[in-house]
Design an enzyme around this catalytic site. Structure first.
Site, PDB file in Angstrom:
ATOM      1  N   TYR A  72      72.207  70.745 110.150  1.00 20.24           N
ATOM      2  CA  TYR A  72      73.202  70.164 110.933  1.00 20.24           C
ATOM      3  C   TYR A  72      72.561  69.575 112.236  1.00 20.24           C
ATOM      4  CZ  TYR A  72      77.288  70.593 113.972  1.00 20.24           C
ATOM      5  OH  TYR A  72      78.693  70.404 114.869  1.00 20.24           O
ATOM      6  N   LYS A  77      72.391  65.524 112.649  1.00 22.20           N
ATOM      7  CA  LYS A  77      73.423  64.973 113.835  1.00 22.20           C
ATOM      8  C   LYS A  77      72.544  63.971 114.519  1.00 22.20           C
ATOM      9  CE  LYS A  77      77.616  66.424 113.413  1.00 22.20           C
ATOM     10  NZ  LYS A  77      78.909  65.572 113.667  1.00 22.20           N
ATOM     11  N   GLN A  90      71.123  79.798 125.615  1.00 21.29           N
ATOM     12  CA  GLN A  90      71.843  79.199 126.630  1.00 21.29           C
ATOM     13  C   GLN A  90      72.521  77.861 126.219  1.00 21.29           C
ATOM     14  OE1 GLN A  90      69.917  79.681 130.403  1.00 21.29           O
ATOM     15  NE2 GLN A  90      68.492  78.039 129.741  1.00 21.29           N
TER      16      GLN A  90
END
Ligand code: NAD
Ligand code: UDP
Ligand code: UDP
Length: 327
Positions: A147, A151, A278
């Site tokens: 992914y 991308k 995060q």
């Protein structure tokens, strides 16, 4: 007859694509909604199909597409880790070959094309919050790479088509977005927690729940995408869009528990590999260039999303996916 533009939305039956298609129809445009229903179902757009300006087409973007449209939103790609890791080579093909085909289409038609990129291009970021200038910290060979790297390569293609063919491209980097029409089984944290809570099942926190995400409500996100498409030709992005309010996953679980009044309890499970610690968008560019910032607070957006899943469950109308292996 319509006075609007003819807009192609790839991945148009998905969570974001269905909201985007709806907003485009509301604005008076014709929508060609294209999807292979890998991670969605017709259920998401069923209510739009009676509109004569809406056309739904089953097609896989890894194959060439010859249609006539005025602009293209390229959203086709499974977005949840469970779905994009199910057939990882197909995920990369969808991002890369899909981008090539949609760019080829846009080039032939000389029309604007917007790419739905992702905060995953930053990987597990060492810079916090993440500005667009940050190049990211991505594992090229891990479980999430199909992914993330797919991308990233799609972004490369968009900017090379710009440099080589002077094409009017737009790239937005979308941060975690939630809302009605997320697939109940796609494994993303908001849908998982809400469905678990509504069924009084355990709320599954992966790891210790101290990892963070910043959650944007879908209506805010779609508004930013529409604004980006309408920017002048010299605006290409990439531009971060998302809500900068950051929460730990544990905090999210506690809010869902409070809002649903569930009897389910928090249950800790192993953290998947390469799970970013995060994530928080720096949206200074979006504010400046698009005059946009999110308006919906997490609790308000969650309340609407809970109401959606509650209705699905009470009507026993959980949508199924094209691939039965994905449930
Ligand atoms: P989704 O899975 O609900 O929608 C993706 C749609 O693309 C689905 O309808 C799926 O069936 C379709 N699709 C997949 N492969 C295809 C192919 N080869 N050909 C045609 N259609 C195909 O996910 P979403 O959340 O709506 O995401 C939409 C886009 O936004 C994706 O490109 C995703 O990477 C991006 N994005 C979403 C988020 C988020 O938090 N929702 C965050 C970052 C980026
Ligand atoms: N393409 C498409 N629809 C079009 C034009 C092109 O699907 O209307 C596809 C085509 O299959 C090609 C890809 O887009 O493989 C890239 O097109 P481009 O013109 O950039 O490259 P080329 O055709 O020279 O490989
Ligand atoms: N997560 C979790 N429980 C779940 C689903 C996800 O604790 O049932 C965690 C996941 O490990 C990640 C965060 O929630 O740290 C966001 O996961 P999601 O799959 O929604 O998005 P992404 O990791 O792609 O941001």
């Amino acid at each position: 007859m319509s006075n609007g533009r003819r807009v192609l939305v790839t991945g148009g039956a998905g969570f974001l694509g269905s909201h985007l298609s709806e907003r485009l129809l509301d604005r008076g445009h014709d929508v060609l909604c294209l999807d292979n229903f890998f991670s969605s179902s017709r259920h998401n757009v069923a209510h739009l199909l009676t509109n004569p300006r809406m056309e739904l087409m089953r097609h896989d973007v890894t194959f060439p597409l010859f249609v006539e449209v005025d602009e293209i939103f390229n959203l086709a790609c499974p977005a949840s880790p469970v779905h994009y890791q199910f057939d990882p080579t197909q995920t990369t093909k969808t991002s890369v070959i899909g981008a090539i085909n949609m760019l080829g289409l846009a080039k032939r038609l000389r029309v604007k094309i917007l790419q739905a990129s992702t905060s995953e291009v930053y990987g597990d970021p060492n810079v916090h919050p993440q500005p667009e200038e940050y190049w990211g910290n991505v594992n090229p060979i891990g479980m999430r790479s199909c992914y993330d790297e797919g991308k990233r390569c799609a972004e490369t293609l968009f900017f090379d088509y710009r440099r080589q063919h002077n094409m009017p491209i737009k790239v937005v980097r979308i941060f975690n977005t939630y809302g009605p029409r997320m697939h109940p089984h796609d494994g993303r944290v908001v849908s998982n927690f809400i469905v678990q809570a509504l069924k009084d099942e355990n709320i599954t926190i992966y790891g210790d729940g101290s990892q963070t995400r910043s959650f944007c409500y879908v209506d805010d996100l779609v508004e930013a995408m529409l604004r980006m498409m309408d920017t002048p030709g010299d605006v290409t992005g990439p531009i971060n869009i998302g809500n900068p309010n950051e929460f730990t996953i544990r905090e999210l679980a506690e809010i869902v528990i409070e809002l649903t009044g569930t009897k389910g309890e928090i249950h800790f499970e192993p953290l998947p590999s390469d799970d970013p610690r995060q994530r928080q968008p720096d949206i200074a560019k979006a504010k400046e260039v698009l005059g946009w910032e999110p308006k919906t607070q997490l609790r308000d957006g969650l309340a609407k999303t809970i109401a959606y899943f509650d209705k699905l469950l009470s009507e026993n109308a959980m949508p199924t996916l094209a691939s039965s292996r994905l449930r």
